[in-house]
Structures are given as C-alpha cells and as structure tokens.
Design a protein around this motif. Structure first.
Motif: not given
Length: 260
Positions: A192-200, A256-259
């Motif tokens: 995931i790119k910085p600022g990207g996200y994961i949604h479960c 959650f987002t990628r730091k």
C-alpha cells in the motif's frame, strides 16, 4: 461471509445457513493438510467448495471475459495498460457474487478495482453485472489473491485494499484458518502506498476483535478511528446485511491507513 468457493464475500450467511455449516462434516480446506499429515504452511485467500455456473454467467464469461479478466503472471501488473488509463488502484480480496464490488465501482468511477476471486460462479456473476451496468473500471483475476500479492503487486503499488466479510471460521480450533492474520497484513501493508488504506468488514464480533488486534499490531498502519470505524459511504448494505441489522446483528468496519 464466505461465498461457496472463496473466503471473503459481501453477503453474510443467515443463522440457518451458519448452523448448517457448523453441523456439516469437517474437511481440510485447500492448501491445508488433513489431520496427521504435515504439509508446508502457506497462506491461502480461499477455500474451494462446490459451485455451479448459470447460463447467464457462462455467457458473461464468453462475451466479457476477454476484456475484463486478466491473466495471472509472475510479473508486476501494468495497471495503465490493463485499464487503459491511470488512476488509484484498489485491490479487493474475494467478492462473492460481486454485488458490493459493482456498486463501489459505480460510485467511485475514477478509481480502478483489481478484484481477486477463485469461485467461478462469483466471477461469472460479477462479469454479468459489469455488462448489465456498463462498468468500465473493474478487472478480475480468477486466482489466489496471495499469489497475486506476492508476484504481481510490487511494494507501494496500490492505493487501497478491500476485504469484506471473510469467512469467520466460527469454531475456536479453526480460528487459525482465518484470512486476516499478521503475515498477510504485513504483505498488504508493504504494497500500500503511504496514505493508502485497508478496509475490512465483518459481521462476526470475535473476528472483528481479532482483525482489530492484527491491524493494530502492524507498525506501518494506523487506525482512522479509536477502534471500529463508521461504515464508509461507498460500501453498500447488502440484502443479507440489512436483514441481519433488522435482527439486531452487528457489523464492524475497520479502516487503517499506511503511515508515511
């Protein structure tokens, strides 16, 4: 919860279906050894089960498959070539029959959706929706998502990940079979790119708790909420989810987002 072939799905089972699964004879899922047999441990994103493709789905495969189905290769995906344009790339792991996937693609037309599902009727159903709804921004890989992640998605190559209603594996002794585990989340976070996200999302509270623990433990991710997130507007309520909510069942979203 689970489609008949793939771990994640967008249509949770009702109580009767869940009870039927609980009372059915146990069998080892794909990639897992039967009792007493030692196989190498690998992550799998799915469990193969029986399924039947309808005439309409088969027709969608024939007419739309050449355009919207991608071939699995052990090489990085060329997203601009696959979609004929640029745009954010969102990975979806398991889409069941594609109801939510099609809706999200329609309400987010500027994003490109890479959707992994091994269940043939589910793939056929989504292809049929693509044709009926004139959706242009979906491409499908009918392949194990873990191998897709390992071999087609380089680090920092995707903008988001969707994993909706993965199989909760209700019995405690089966919890180890759940998709959301630290090794997979580490793989996803790296891509995931910085600022990207994961949604479960899940409708099984014990699994929601495990998801929260696993995602919180990944040092490169940060929660967008104190615990569970409000349901993002783009994720629709399926008919099964609506029925569950009327019966007082909960649904938990985690974003959650990628730091940086």
């Amino acid at each position: 919860m689970t489609s008949s072939n793939s771990t994640p799905n967008t249509e949770p089972l009702d109580a009767a279906a869940t009870a039927a699964i609980e009372s059915a004879p146990e069998s080892a899922p794909a990639g897992q050894a039967p009792e007493g047999v030692a196989y190498p441990k690998t992550i799998k994103s799915y469990v193969r089960r029986a399924g039947r493709t309808t005439t309409g789905q088969a027709k969608a495969f024939e007419e739309l498959g050449p355009r919207f189905l991608l071939q699995y290769h052990k090489a990085p995906i060329d997203a601009p070539a696959a979609y004929g344009r640029g745009g954010a790339l969102i990975l979806e792991i398991g889409f069941g029959m594609g109801e939510a996937t099609a809706h999200i693609a329609r309400v987010r037309p500027d994003d490109n959706f890479l959707c992994c599902e091994v269940h043939e009727p589910g793939v056929g159903a989504l292809l049929k929706r693509i044709g009926e709804q004139e959706i242009e921004n979906i491409r499908i890989l009918q392949h194990d998502a873990v191998e897709v992640i390992d071999n087609m998605l380089p680090e920092a190559s995707i903008d988001g990940v969707h994993i909706f209603f993965p199989d909760p594996w209700h019995k405690k002794k089966h919890n180890k079979r759940r998709l959301i585990q630290s090794p997979l989340i580490a793989k996803l976070a790296a891509r995931i790119k910085p600022g990207g996200y994961i949604h479960c999302a899940t409708d099984w509270e014990p699994y929601a708790q495990q998801m929260l623990e696993v995602l919180n433990a990944e040092p490169t991710l940060q929660n967008t909420a104190e615990a569970y997130a409000p349901k993002p507007d783009y994720r629709p309520l399926t008919k099964f989810e609506n029925r569950g909510l009327r019966l007082g069942h909960g649904v938990w979203d985690l974003v959650f987002t990628r730091k940086a």
